[in-house]
Design an enzyme around this catalytic site. Sequence first.
Site, PDB file in Angstrom:
ATOM      1  N   TYR A 120       0.833  -1.550   0.142  1.00  0.00           N
ATOM      2  CA  TYR A 120      -0.106   0.458   0.154  1.00  0.00           C
ATOM      3  C   TYR A 120       1.057   1.299  -0.390  1.00  0.00           C
ATOM      4  O   TYR A 120       0.694   2.094  -0.552  1.00  0.00           O
ATOM      5  CB  TYR A 120      -1.299   0.141   0.716  1.00  0.00           C
ATOM      6  N   ARG A 134      -3.092   4.496   4.258  1.00  0.00           N
ATOM      7  CA  ARG A 134      -3.999   3.685   4.852  1.00  0.00           C
ATOM      8  C   ARG A 134      -5.476   4.563   3.733  1.00  0.00           C
ATOM      9  O   ARG A 134      -6.824   3.367   3.471  1.00  0.00           O
ATOM     10  CB  ARG A 134      -4.367   4.125   5.605  1.00  0.00           C
ATOM     11  N   CYS A 151      -6.861  -6.591  -6.785  1.00  0.00           N
ATOM     12  CA  CYS A 151      -7.009  -5.841  -5.058  1.00  0.00           C
ATOM     13  C   CYS A 151      -5.816  -6.728  -4.062  1.00  0.00           C
ATOM     14  O   CYS A 151      -5.598  -6.762  -2.925  1.00  0.00           O
ATOM     15  CB  CYS A 151      -7.988  -5.247  -4.301  1.00  0.00           C
TER      16      CYS A 151
END
Length: 191
Positions: A120, A134, A151
Site C-alpha cells: 500500500y 491507509r 486488489c
Amino acid sequence: MKNIYLLYSIIDVSYTKALIVTNTHGSLYYASLGDKPEVLIVTMKKDFARFKNYVLQPIVGKANSEVSETLEKFRLMAEDPRLINTMHKQIPYEFIFGTELQRKVWNQLMNTNASETVCYSQMASNLGMPKSSRVVGAACGANKIALFVPCHRALTKSGQISGYRWGVPLKQRLLKLEQKPLQKESSLKEK
C-alpha cells in the site's frame, strides 16, 4: 434521468461463486465473490442502491453472445487468476463506483502482473501521496470488480495480508493460485 439496464448472473468456479454484472453489450460493471448466492445478491443490491437509474435484472435463460462471452472469460480468469492481465484486454469494463483517487488506485493495480504483489505504501508513493497508505488500503476495500481489479495483490509493507473485501482466506488462495506457472490456453486468443 434515463434508466440503464444491467444484467447479473452467478457463476460457479472451483473454489467459490462469482456474481457478475454487465450491461447488455457485455461490459463488466461489477463482480463479487462468495459462497452464498443470496448474500451476493443482497450485497450487490446494497452496493447499487445509490444508483437510482440503474435497473438490475437477473439473466433468465441464455444470455446474448456478448454477455455470455464476458461471463465465460470472467470464469476462466477466476479459475486461473494468472489470466487477469490478459482479460483486461479482452473484457470491456466500466467503472461506475469509486472516487477519482480510488479509480487511480484501481488502475495502478491493473498494471501489476500475476504473481507480483505491491504494498500500500509503495502504491501511495507512486500516486504522489507517500503518507497515504491507509487511503490506498481503503481504495482497495472499496473495489467493486473482484479479480478484474486485482486488489488481492496489495499487501502491507511487511508483506502481510491486512484484509480483503471478499475474505482473507480467498485472498490467500488467489495469491497461491497466481504462483503456479502459466500454461498457454488456446481458447484465450485475443479477438
